[in-house]
Design an enzyme around this catalytic site. Structure first.
Site, short mmCIF file in Angstrom:
data_model
loop_
_atom_site.label_atom_id
_atom_site.label_comp_id
_atom_site.label_asym_id
_atom_site.label_seq_id
_atom_site.Cartn_x
_atom_site.Cartn_y
_atom_site.Cartn_z
N CYS A 173 -0.97 -1.81 -1.11
CA CYS A 173 -1.21 -0.72 -1.14
C CYS A 173 0.28 0.42 -0.14
O CYS A 173 -0.18 -0.28 1.62
CB CYS A 173 -2.33 -0.50 -0.46
SG CYS A 173 -2.92 0.80 1.11
N CYS A 210 -1.20 1.31 3.73
CA CYS A 210 -1.69 0.67 4.50
C CYS A 210 -1.00 -0.52 5.58
O CYS A 210 -0.99 -1.09 6.82
CB CYS A 210 -2.44 -0.88 3.44
SG CYS A 210 -4.27 0.02 2.36
#
Length: 107
Positions: free
Chosen positions: A31, A34
């Site tokens: 991600c 993230c």
């Protein structure tokens, strides 16, 4: 101080039974957002260690906890107080916005 890793097995003791507010970063290695928010969370953890604990939960490795809290988009940042979700932020926010969201818990 880097955020601590938590798992399905340790979530209860790390988060739900914690006497301090706990910010849980639901994330995954693939991600991009993230990864963008990770250094911000490290700063917040270091600057506010006495007020809030910051922990990370890899959603790929810990599907039970992610499913229990209905995590469908990551990063999701949940704040838990006394075992209850009291705040949820989805997506990577810049540090000033994130601090504003967390202000009630940072006193």
């Amino acid at each position: 101080m880097a955020p601590k890793e938590t798992t399905d097995a340790t979530f209860q003791s790390d988060v739900l039974q914690n006497s301090k507010p706990v910010l849980v970063d639901f994330w995954a290695p693939w991600c991009g957002p993230c990864k963008a928010v990770a250094p911000i969370l490290e700063e917040i953890a270091a600057e506010n260690a006495d007020k809030i604990d910051v922990v990370k939960l890899n959603t790929d490795d810990n599907p039970a906890t992610s499913a229990k809290y209905g995590i469908t988009g990551i990063p999701t940042l949940n704040v838990y107080v006394n075992g209850e979700v009291v705040k949820s932020v989805v997506g990577a926010l810049p540090k000033p916005k994130l601090l504003k969201e967390l202000a009630p818990f940072l006193g």
